[in-house]
Design an enzyme around this catalytic site. Sequence first.
Site, short mmCIF file in Angstrom:
data_model
loop_
_atom_site.label_atom_id
_atom_site.label_comp_id
_atom_site.label_asym_id
_atom_site.label_seq_id
_atom_site.Cartn_x
_atom_site.Cartn_y
_atom_site.Cartn_z
N GLU A 144 -5.86 2.26 -1.81
CA GLU A 144 -4.44 2.34 -2.30
C GLU A 144 -3.65 1.13 -2.18
O GLU A 144 -2.34 1.08 -2.01
CB GLU A 144 -3.81 3.70 -1.27
CG GLU A 144 -3.39 3.13 0.08
CD GLU A 144 -4.60 3.14 1.09
OE1 GLU A 144 -4.19 3.16 2.40
OE2 GLU A 144 -5.72 3.48 0.85
N ASP A 163 0.91 -1.21 -0.06
CA ASP A 163 0.05 -0.06 -0.15
C ASP A 163 0.68 1.28 0.01
O ASP A 163 2.04 1.18 0.47
CB ASP A 163 -0.91 0.23 1.08
CG ASP A 163 -0.44 0.15 2.39
OD1 ASP A 163 0.91 0.23 2.67
OD2 ASP A 163 -1.16 0.47 3.36
N ILE A 164 0.21 2.33 -0.11
CA ILE A 164 0.85 3.68 -0.43
C ILE A 164 1.00 3.98 0.92
O ILE A 164 -0.13 4.32 1.68
CB ILE A 164 0.38 4.49 -1.29
CG1 ILE A 164 0.22 4.07 -2.64
CG2 ILE A 164 0.90 5.97 -1.35
CD1 ILE A 164 -0.74 4.72 -3.58
#
Length: 99
Positions: free
Chosen positions: A51, A8-9
């Site tokens: 995300e 994930d970001i």
Amino acid sequence: MAALVIFDIDHFKKVNDTYGHPAGDKVIQAVAEVIREQIRDTDYAGRYVGEEFVVLMPDSDSAAAVVFAERLRKRVEALVVTYEQHSIPFTISLGVADL
């Protein structure tokens, strides 16, 4: 044999809160482009939710997936997305599993 990379970001909510959702969309698009550049023809990649992303790597073990994940991490870390004259640096956190 296959390996799965999920990531994930980092601090994505802060990107949206600071620069707005259109800027967050640009960040997601930039990450997707890096994934397209880095995967093999035999890999499957997609956005899991929000995300978060996944890459399924058939005929790969976790050692090969770790090499891929580190290459992806470095490539994303080098990115700077520009939106409305703001430079938005960001990173990703990844995990790897054998399947």
